[in-house]
Motif scaffolding. Sequence first.
Motif, PDB file in Angstrom:
ATOM      1  N   VAL A  90      20.632  32.416  56.938  1.00  0.00           N
ATOM      2  CA  VAL A  90      21.127  33.613  56.259  1.00  0.00           C
ATOM      3  C   VAL A  90      20.754  33.553  54.783  1.00  0.00           C
ATOM      4  CG1 VAL A  90      23.175  34.967  55.690  1.00  0.00           C
ATOM      5  CG2 VAL A  90      23.049  33.755  57.884  1.00  0.00           C
ATOM      6  N   VAL A  91      20.222  34.660  54.276  1.00  0.00           N
ATOM      7  CA  VAL A  91      19.909  34.775  52.851  1.00  0.00           C
ATOM      8  C   VAL A  91      20.701  35.947  52.283  1.00  0.00           C
ATOM      9  CG1 VAL A  91      18.136  35.264  51.137  1.00  0.00           C
ATOM     10  CG2 VAL A  91      17.596  33.787  53.086  1.00  0.00           C
ATOM     11  N   LEU A  92      21.494  35.654  51.263  1.00  0.00           N
ATOM     12  CA  LEU A  92      22.235  36.683  50.537  1.00  0.00           C
ATOM     13  C   LEU A  92      21.596  36.903  49.175  1.00  0.00           C
ATOM     14  CD1 LEU A  92      25.936  35.459  51.053  1.00  0.00           C
ATOM     15  CD2 LEU A  92      24.683  37.109  52.467  1.00  0.00           C
ATOM     16  N   GLY A  93      21.686  38.117  48.670  1.00  0.00           N
ATOM     17  CA  GLY A  93      21.397  38.333  47.265  1.00  0.00           C
ATOM     18  C   GLY A  93      22.615  37.937  46.448  1.00  0.00           C
ATOM     19  N   GLU A  94      22.416  37.461  45.215  1.00  0.00           N
ATOM     20  CA  GLU A  94      23.562  37.120  44.371  1.00  0.00           C
ATOM     21  C   GLU A  94      24.490  38.321  44.203  1.00  0.00           C
ATOM     22  OE1 GLU A  94      24.602  35.015  40.054  1.00  0.00           O
ATOM     23  OE2 GLU A  94      22.542  35.657  40.489  1.00  0.00           O
ATOM     24  N   GLN A  95      23.923  39.533  44.262  1.00  0.00           N
ATOM     25  CA  GLN A  95      24.738  40.734  44.131  1.00  0.00           C
ATOM     26  C   GLN A  95      25.803  40.812  45.209  1.00  0.00           C
ATOM     27  OE1 GLN A  95      24.711  43.018  41.609  1.00  0.00           O
ATOM     28  NE2 GLN A  95      26.563  43.767  42.624  1.00  0.00           N
ATOM     29  N   ALA A  96      25.533  40.220  46.386  1.00  0.00           N
ATOM     30  CA  ALA A  96      26.525  40.218  47.465  1.00  0.00           C
ATOM     31  C   ALA A  96      27.813  39.528  47.030  1.00  0.00           C
ATOM     32  CB  ALA A  96      25.956  39.524  48.698  1.00  0.00           C
ATOM     33  N   LEU A  97      27.694  38.571  46.117  1.00  0.00           N
ATOM     34  CA  LEU A  97      28.868  37.832  45.640  1.00  0.00           C
ATOM     35  C   LEU A  97      29.601  38.586  44.538  1.00  0.00           C
ATOM     36  CD1 LEU A  97      27.203  34.307  45.324  1.00  0.00           C
ATOM     37  CD2 LEU A  97      28.227  35.365  47.363  1.00  0.00           C
ATOM     38  N   LEU A  98      28.954  39.624  43.992  1.00  0.00           N
ATOM     39  CA  LEU A  98      29.502  40.312  42.820  1.00  0.00           C
ATOM     40  C   LEU A  98      29.837  41.767  43.084  1.00  0.00           C
ATOM     41  CD1 LEU A  98      27.101  38.759  40.170  1.00  0.00           C
ATOM     42  CD2 LEU A  98      29.492  38.141  40.601  1.00  0.00           C
ATOM     43  N   THR A  99      29.517  42.275  44.268  1.00  0.00           N
ATOM     44  CA  THR A  99      29.901  43.631  44.641  1.00  0.00           C
ATOM     45  C   THR A  99      31.375  43.622  45.033  1.00  0.00           C
ATOM     46  OG1 THR A  99      27.681  44.153  45.426  1.00  0.00           O
ATOM     47  CG2 THR A  99      29.470  45.545  46.227  1.00  0.00           C
ATOM     48  N   SER A 100      32.183  44.413  44.362  1.00  0.00           N
ATOM     49  CA  SER A 100      33.625  44.384  44.595  1.00  0.00           C
ATOM     50  C   SER A 100      33.983  45.085  45.897  1.00  0.00           C
ATOM     51  CB  SER A 100      34.368  45.050  43.438  1.00  0.00           C
ATOM     52  OG  SER A 100      35.767  44.973  43.652  1.00  0.00           O
ATOM     53  N   ILE A 101      34.388  44.294  46.877  1.00  0.00           N
ATOM     54  CA  ILE A 101      34.892  44.802  48.150  1.00  0.00           C
ATOM     55  C   ILE A 101      36.366  44.431  48.220  1.00  0.00           C
ATOM     56  CG2 ILE A 101      34.702  44.722  50.665  1.00  0.00           C
ATOM     57  CD1 ILE A 101      32.254  45.954  49.319  1.00  0.00           C
ATOM     58  N   GLY A 102      37.236  45.378  47.939  1.00  0.00           N
ATOM     59  CA  GLY A 102      38.669  45.111  48.026  1.00  0.00           C
ATOM     60  C   GLY A 102      39.294  44.537  46.773  1.00  0.00           C
ATOM     61  N   GLY A 103      38.485  44.279  45.732  1.00  0.00           N
ATOM     62  CA  GLY A 103      39.035  43.771  44.487  1.00  0.00           C
ATOM     63  C   GLY A 103      39.005  42.251  44.379  1.00  0.00           C
ATOM     64  N   PRO A 104      39.448  41.706  43.228  1.00  0.00           N
ATOM     65  CA  PRO A 104      39.328  40.276  42.955  1.00  0.00           C
ATOM     66  C   PRO A 104      39.987  39.360  43.979  1.00  0.00           C
ATOM     67  CG  PRO A 104      39.833  41.466  40.941  1.00  0.00           C
ATOM     68  CD  PRO A 104      39.950  42.451  42.062  1.00  0.00           C
ATOM     69  N   GLU A 105      41.185  39.708  44.455  1.00  0.00           N
ATOM     70  CA  GLU A 105      41.879  38.831  45.411  1.00  0.00           C
ATOM     71  C   GLU A 105      41.051  38.652  46.676  1.00  0.00           C
ATOM     72  OE1 GLU A 105      44.602  37.133  45.122  1.00  0.00           O
ATOM     73  OE2 GLU A 105      45.549  37.944  43.314  1.00  0.00           O
ATOM     74  N   VAL A 106      40.546  39.765  47.190  1.00  0.00           N
ATOM     75  CA  VAL A 106      39.739  39.718  48.413  1.00  0.00           C
ATOM     76  C   VAL A 106      38.458  38.926  48.168  1.00  0.00           C
ATOM     77  CG1 VAL A 106      38.421  41.111  50.063  1.00  0.00           C
ATOM     78  CG2 VAL A 106      40.700  41.845  49.334  1.00  0.00           C
ATOM     79  N   MET A 107      37.852  39.117  47.008  1.00  0.00           N
ATOM     80  CA  MET A 107      36.591  38.442  46.728  1.00  0.00           C
ATOM     81  C   MET A 107      36.774  36.936  46.550  1.00  0.00           C
ATOM     82  SD  MET A 107      34.331  40.737  47.080  1.00  0.00           S
ATOM     83  CE  MET A 107      32.963  39.669  46.597  1.00  0.00           C
ATOM     84  N   VAL A 108      37.842  36.516  45.893  1.00  0.00           N
ATOM     85  CA  VAL A 108      38.102  35.073  45.753  1.00  0.00           C
ATOM     86  C   VAL A 108      38.276  34.444  47.136  1.00  0.00           C
ATOM     87  CG1 VAL A 108      39.793  33.355  44.987  1.00  0.00           C
ATOM     88  CG2 VAL A 108      39.032  35.149  43.411  1.00  0.00           C
ATOM     89  N   GLU A 109      39.080  35.085  47.970  1.00  0.00           N
ATOM     90  CA  GLU A 109      39.285  34.569  49.327  1.00  0.00           C
ATOM     91  C   GLU A 109      37.964  34.522  50.099  1.00  0.00           C
ATOM     92  OE1 GLU A 109      42.084  35.558  53.205  1.00  0.00           O
ATOM     93  OE2 GLU A 109      41.242  37.215  52.043  1.00  0.00           O
ATOM     94  N   GLN A 110      37.141  35.552  49.912  1.00  0.00           N
ATOM     95  CA  GLN A 110      35.875  35.614  50.626  1.00  0.00           C
ATOM     96  C   GLN A 110      34.925  34.496  50.184  1.00  0.00           C
ATOM     97  OE1 GLN A 110      34.384  37.868  53.229  1.00  0.00           O
ATOM     98  NE2 GLN A 110      33.353  35.890  53.060  1.00  0.00           N
ATOM     99  N   ILE A 111      34.834  34.273  48.902  1.00  0.00           N
ATOM    100  CA  ILE A 111      33.941  33.219  48.416  1.00  0.00           C
ATOM    101  C   ILE A 111      34.454  31.843  48.818  1.00  0.00           C
ATOM    102  CG2 ILE A 111      33.027  32.128  46.331  1.00  0.00           C
ATOM    103  CD1 ILE A 111      32.889  35.017  45.148  1.00  0.00           C
ATOM    104  N   ASP A 112      35.770  31.658  48.824  1.00  0.00           N
ATOM    105  CA  ASP A 112      36.338  30.395  49.307  1.00  0.00           C
ATOM    106  C   ASP A 112      35.949  30.164  50.770  1.00  0.00           C
ATOM    107  OD1 ASP A 112      37.496  29.686  46.918  1.00  0.00           O
ATOM    108  OD2 ASP A 112      39.492  30.424  47.433  1.00  0.00           O
ATOM    109  N   ARG A 113      35.943  31.220  51.544  1.00  0.00           N
ATOM    110  CA  ARG A 113      35.548  31.098  52.953  1.00  0.00           C
ATOM    111  C   ARG A 113      34.103  30.612  53.067  1.00  0.00           C
ATOM    112  NH1 ARG A 113      34.991  33.862  58.054  1.00  0.00           N
ATOM    113  NH2 ARG A 113      33.459  32.544  59.101  1.00  0.00           N
ATOM    114  N   ILE A 114      33.220  31.172  52.268  1.00  0.00           N
ATOM    115  CA  ILE A 114      31.817  30.753  52.322  1.00  0.00           C
ATOM    116  C   ILE A 114      31.671  29.307  51.867  1.00  0.00           C
ATOM    117  CG2 ILE A 114      29.488  31.217  51.492  1.00  0.00           C
ATOM    118  CD1 ILE A 114      30.369  34.149  51.086  1.00  0.00           C
ATOM    119  N   LEU A 115      32.374  28.939  50.805  1.00  0.00           N
ATOM    120  CA  LEU A 115      32.311  27.556  50.325  1.00  0.00           C
ATOM    121  C   LEU A 115      32.819  26.585  51.384  1.00  0.00           C
ATOM    122  CD1 LEU A 115      33.514  28.137  46.667  1.00  0.00           C
ATOM    123  CD2 LEU A 115      31.310  27.152  47.330  1.00  0.00           C
ATOM    124  N   ARG A 116      33.774  27.014  52.156  1.00  0.00           N
ATOM    125  CA  ARG A 116      34.315  26.170  53.227  1.00  0.00           C
ATOM    126  C   ARG A 116      33.305  25.958  54.339  1.00  0.00           C
ATOM    127  NH1 ARG A 116      38.499  29.225  56.396  1.00  0.00           N
ATOM    128  NH2 ARG A 116      36.782  29.548  57.853  1.00  0.00           N
TER     129      ARG A 116
END
Length: 203
Positions: A90-116
């Motif tokens: 899987v290849v993501l653009g960095e923009q995928a990490l910075l496009t706000s989907i649901g706001g900061p809380e959702v994005m922090v949880e989402q990035i934590d999931r990927i890091l996991r």
Amino acid sequence: MTRSVPWQERLSAGTEAVQEEVIRWYQETPHGQAYVPNMIWGTLQTEAYATVILGQVVDFLGVPDDVPAGVARRMQRQQVLYDGEHHYDVVLGEQALLTSIGGPEVMVEQIDRILRDIELPSLTLGVIPAAAPVDMLPTHAFNLRGDEAHVELVSSGVDVTERSELDLYREAFRRLSDAALHGDDAKELLLKARLFWSETRHG
């Protein structure tokens, strides 16, 4: 051969049926590739992130609202990451990490999931930095599974099976993957994005 099906037709009964179809695709594809420039790949989405995405789909297309059922199926499809029988590049653009989907809380949880999950043996994840030179631009998101490329347009989903076209998609993916950072370098981009959303969350 190229086959195009309008989203409003495919989603005429809601999102759940299409998610069930996608589950079958993934279960039948032991090795797949995906390029997603501006959102998180569906099979890595958290429940909260997926709820926002499918809610946007329902709102935009005016199809039946069965978002909780569709999200449940999208979560079910993620079992291919843990069954020991599949592998996805899987290849993501960095923009995928910075496009706000649901706001900061959702994005922090989402990035934590990927890091996991970034070190799962079933996953090879690359992230293309926003300023990286890419020998393949512009291009849209696409998935490669077996002898088919799947492209999601605004109005329809397109399946490409012509060999010469598939060869172009495979070459495009190779070039995009070459431009991406992997391993610890990809983690640095994820942590940078997490810090951004965490600081945004706390004002």
